[in-house]
Design a protein around this motif. Structure first.
Motif: not given
Lengths: 337, 337
Positions: B272-283, B325-337
Motif C-alpha cells: 500500500p502506497r509503496g510503503d517499505i516498513w523494513e530497513n533496506c540494507l544493501w547486502e 506482537s511482532i509476529s502478529t504485526t508482521n503477518e497481518s501487514l505482510g512484512i518480509g520483502l
C-alpha cells in the motif's frame, strides 16, 4: 621561465591555463582542444595559442573560423611540461607522445595510479615528484582529504580515518548525469576508490571511505571522522587547521549553510567562475568525542586541483621547494578566503 | 479486542489507521482530523469514523459535506489507546486531554522524549512500555538505527557506532521544503539529535551521529560504521541480519541502486502506497575492516514506524509479549520483502 602546454581545455584544463598565465615564473605555450566548441572560442578570445588535439580535425577548426597555432605534437615539443587534462582514459593514450618528445607530463586524478611514476598532492608529498616524467595530480576528493589529513597526521597521529563522501552527481555543465531525487550508495561495495587513492599519497594511513551520489552539482561534501592518536580539544584542532593556507574555516557568523551560499560567497569575492580552491570546513562542525574528531567539509570539484597542478609543474621541474611553490601559487591566484 | 483511536490523520496517522484495521486483535474506533481536506475525504471513503480534532471546526466539515462521528474527546473516551499522530508539538498540547479521560497515548518521534514515560522500539525495548500512560514511538531514523544496533549489540557487542544520516529534504507531499541542488550539513554542529535519541532506547550505547540534507524525497540513507567488540566475518554479520524480520537485505541480483528502485519494487510487490516498513540494507555493502563494520541502509521515513506503533499498542495494554506482537504485526501487514 617554465614553458607549459595544456592538452585538453575542458573543466580542469581551462582553469589550469588561466592559473599558469598568472604565474610569475611560467609561460603558457598554448592549449590543445579536440573540437571547435565554445571553449575553443574562449581560448582564442583569451589570446591563448590554440592547437588541435587531433591532427585530422584541423580542418574543422578552419571551417569554424578558429585560427590554430598548430597540432598538439608541436605544443608538446615546445613545452617544458605538459598538463594533460583530457577526459579520463584519453591521457593514457597520450603518454607515448609525451615520451617521444621527452616532455614531462602531469595527468589528472581520473587516470589510474599505475600509469604514472608518482601521485601528487602539494601538501602531502611535493618532493616525491622531483624530476619525475609522469605525475598524477590526485582527484578533487583525494586532494581535499590529503590536505586535511596531512596536518592531523603530523600533529596528532591518525589511528584511523573513516569518511563518507556525499558526491555531487555531475558538474553544472554535465547535463546528462543523474541521479534525480535519489540518494545512491555509489559504489555500493566498500571501499570507494578514495581511500586507496589517499594511500597513493600517504601509504601507511588507515582509511575507510564510503561514497554516495545525490542530485546536486555544486560541490562534494564529506562527513569526516578521524580517530586520532592523541586527544586535542576541538579548539586546538581548529587553530591547527587555521594555519593551513588551503583550508578555509567557514565562520558561523557568515551563515553559510551549504554549497549554494559558498559559491555565492566566492562569486561575490570576485573569484573567476566562482571557483573555490580551498577545502571549506564548517568551523562549528569541528568536534572531538574522546579521540574521535568529526567535521564536515565541502570540496569544489572543478577547481581545488588547480593550485595542485601549478605546484606539480614546479615540483617536476625542480624550480622551487614545496613552501616556495605553494606560497607563489597562493599569492598569484589569491588563495585565502 | 483493543479499541484504538487515531488523533491526526496525515502521513503517519493514515498508515497506522490502515494497519490497526488489519489487526486480528484490534478495532479502529475512528480517526480525528483538523481540516476537511483530501485525507479527511479518504478516511470517510475507507469507512473510518471521522472525528473533528478541533471542536470549533465541526461546521467546516459539514460545509464540505463530510459526515462526522463526533469530536476528538468522544474518540478519546471510547478508545483503550490513542495513537497521536499530530504534527510535532501539537501532541504535547493533547497530553492533558488523554490524562483527563485516563486513556494511554502513543506519540510520534517528533515529540520531546521528556514528554513521555518511555521511548519505544519493538526490537529494542518492547517490555519497557508495559502499562505506561505516555509512550513515544521513536522517529523513522531512530527506529532504523535501533533495529540494526539491537542484534549487533546482543551478538557482537558495540564499542562505538558512527553514523552519517543523509536525509531526504522532505516527504513527496511536502512541496515547500528544500534544499534544491545542494548538500547541507544539517545540523552543522554535532551530534545530530539521532544519537541521543537512540540512547533513549539503548542508554549505554556509544554512538555519534552526523546529519545532512539533500534534494531527495523518497527515503533517508545511512552510511553506517559500527566498531564491534568482536570480529565476525562480513558473511556472519549478513547471516545474523537475515534472521531479523524487519531488516531487508537487498540482494545484488535485484540491481536496486537506490530509493527510486526500492519504491518501484515495493509498488510492484503490491505494498500500500509503496510503503517499505523494513530497513533496506544493501547486502554487498556489508563489510568488515578489522572490527569495523560498514554498510549502507535506506529508511522509508513515511512508514517504518507503522509496525512499531502497532506493537506499542499491544505493549502498553499488555496484550502480548514482544515476540507474539511482532509476529502478529508482521503477518497481518505482510512484512518480509
Amino acid at each position: 621561465m617554465i614553458t607549459v602546454g595544456i592538452n585538453g581545455y575542458g573543466t580542469i584544463g581551462k582553469r589550469v591555463a588561466d592559473a599558469v598565465a598568472q604565474q610569475p615564473d611560467m609561460e603558457l605555450a598554448g592549449v590543445a582542444k579536440t573540437r571547435p566548441n565554445f571553449e575553443a572560442e574562449a581560448a582564442v578570445r583569451n589570446g591563448y595559442p590554440l592547437f588541435a588535439a587531433i591532427e585530422d580535425r584541423m580542418p574543422l577548426f578552419e571551417e569554424a573560423g578558429i585560427d590554430l597555432a598548430g597540432s598538439v605534437t608541436e605544443l608538446v615539443e615546445k613545452s617544458d611540461v605538459v598538463v594533460d587534462a583530457c577526459p579520463s582514459g584519453v591521457a593514457a593514450q597520450n603518454k607515448s607522445m609525451y615520451e617521444e618528445y621527452d616532455t614531462p607530463a602531469l595527468y589528472q586524478g581520473g587516470e589510474d595510479a599505475d600509469l604514472v611514476d608518482v601521485s601528487f598532492n602539494a601538501r602531502g608529498n611535493y618532493s616525491a615528484a622531483a624530476g619525475a616524467s609522469h605525475v598524477r595530480v590526485v582527484s578533487c576528493n583525494t586532494t581535499g582529504l590529503s590536505r586535511l589529513l596531512a596536518p592531523l597526521q603530523e600533529q596528532y597521529g591518525v589511528e584511523k580515518a573513516r569518511i563518507t563522501l556525499v558526491r555531487r552527481g555531475g558538474d553544472p555543465g554535465q547535463t546528462s548525469r543523474g541521479p534525480i531525487n535519489d540518494i545512491l550508495p555509489n559504489p555500493v561495495t566498500l571501499p570507494s576508490h578514495h581511500g586507496p587513492d589517499v594511500n597513493t599519497i600517504f601509504p601507511d594511513l588507515a582509511i575507510d571511505t564510503l561514497g554516495m551520489k545525490v542530485p546536486a552539482t555544486l560541490m562534494h561534501t564529506h562527513s569526516v571522522n578521524v580517530t586520532l592518536e592523541s586527544t586535542p580539544t576541538a579548539e586546538e584542532v581548529r587553530d591547527r587547521f587555521a594555519e593551513e593556507s588551503r583550508l578555509f574555516l567557514i565562520p558561523e557568523r557568515l551563515a553559510i549553510d551549504g554549497a549554494g551560499k559558498l559559491k555565492e560567497f566566492a562569486h561575490d569575492a570576485g573569484r573567476p567562475r566562482g571557483d573555490i580552491w580551498e577545502n571549506c570546513l564548517w568551523e562549528e562542525s569541528i568536534s572531538m568525542e574522546g579521540n574521535d574528531l568529526y567535521l564536515f567539509q565541502a570540496i569544489h570539484q572543478e577547481s581545488d586541483v588547480v593550485p595542485e597542478n601549478i605546484d606539480a609543474i614546479r615540483a617536476v621541474t625542480e624550480q622551487a621547494d614545496a613552501r616556495e611553490s605553494i606560497s607563489t601559487t597562493n599569492e598569484s591566484l589569491g588563495i585565502g578566503l
